[in-house]
Design a protein around this motif. Structure first.
Motif, mmCIF file in Angstrom:
data_model
loop_
_atom_site.group_PDB
_atom_site.id
_atom_site.type_symbol
_atom_site.label_atom_id
_atom_site.label_comp_id
_atom_site.label_asym_id
_atom_site.label_seq_id
_atom_site.Cartn_x
_atom_site.Cartn_y
_atom_site.Cartn_z
ATOM 1 N N TYR A 1 4.650 -81.512 -50.096
ATOM 2 C CA TYR A 1 4.296 -81.646 -48.684
ATOM 3 C C TYR A 1 5.186 -82.708 -48.059
ATOM 4 C CZ TYR A 1 1.349 -82.291 -44.530
ATOM 5 O OH TYR A 1 0.876 -82.369 -43.248
ATOM 6 N N MET B 1 -0.282 -72.448 -41.807
ATOM 7 C CA MET B 1 -0.513 -73.458 -42.807
ATOM 8 C C MET B 1 -0.647 -72.771 -44.175
ATOM 9 S SD MET B 1 -3.517 -76.355 -43.152
ATOM 10 C CE MET B 1 -3.807 -76.309 -41.437
ATOM 11 N N GLN B 2 -0.083 -73.412 -45.192
ATOM 12 C CA GLN B 2 -0.091 -72.838 -46.534
ATOM 13 C C GLN B 2 -0.922 -73.718 -47.467
ATOM 14 O OE1 GLN B 2 3.796 -72.519 -48.200
ATOM 15 N NE2 GLN B 2 3.083 -71.739 -50.149
ATOM 16 N N THR B 3 -1.768 -73.090 -48.267
ATOM 17 C CA THR B 3 -2.546 -73.807 -49.269
ATOM 18 C C THR B 3 -1.728 -73.916 -50.547
ATOM 19 O OG1 THR B 3 -4.600 -72.953 -48.343
ATOM 20 C CG2 THR B 3 -4.688 -73.773 -50.603
ATOM 21 N N ILE B 4 -1.768 -75.084 -51.169
ATOM 22 C CA ILE B 4 -1.013 -75.328 -52.398
ATOM 23 C C ILE B 4 -1.997 -75.587 -53.534
ATOM 24 C CG2 ILE B 4 0.619 -76.894 -53.540
ATOM 25 C CD1 ILE B 4 1.645 -77.514 -50.630
#
Length: 110
Positions: free
Chosen positions: A30, A1-4
């Protein structure tokens, strides 16, 4: 999972919008087949906007920065930084009263 980082996205897209003839910049942050929603950052310079268009379905605007006006027919709603504005299920337009960035969230149908 990637944080934006939405703050970073807002800064970048407001800069791009300022340099664009249309006065706007957007990017989906997203989405995908496995997700039930799509989220898009939209930056608009003061006085620019999106002309009247069809509703995307169940959707909201989260005002990340600035001041916008959403108009449907004779009705309009204003949103400022931190406001969540439901999008009507009818044709509508969006105008930036000042340099603004919003997060458009659309629920996928089906």
């Amino acid at each position: 999972m990637q944080t934006i980082s939405l703050d970073t996205q807002v800064r970048e897209h407001l800069e791009r919008a300022a340099g664009a003839n249309s006065g706007r910049s957007a990017a989906t942050v997203y989405a995908g087949n496995e997700h039930g929603l799509r989220q898009t950052i939209l930056a608009l310079t003061a006085g620019s906007g999106l002309a009247e268009h069809d509703s995307p379905g169940d959707a909201t605007l989260l005002v990340l920065r600035g001041h916008v006006r959403l108009t449907e027919g004779e009705s309009s709603w204003e949103g400022r930084t931190g406001d969540l504005v439901p999008i009507p299920l009818a044709r509508h337009s969006l105008d930036a009263i000042e340099d603004s960035a919003v997060l458009l969230t659309v629920a996928k149908s089906g």
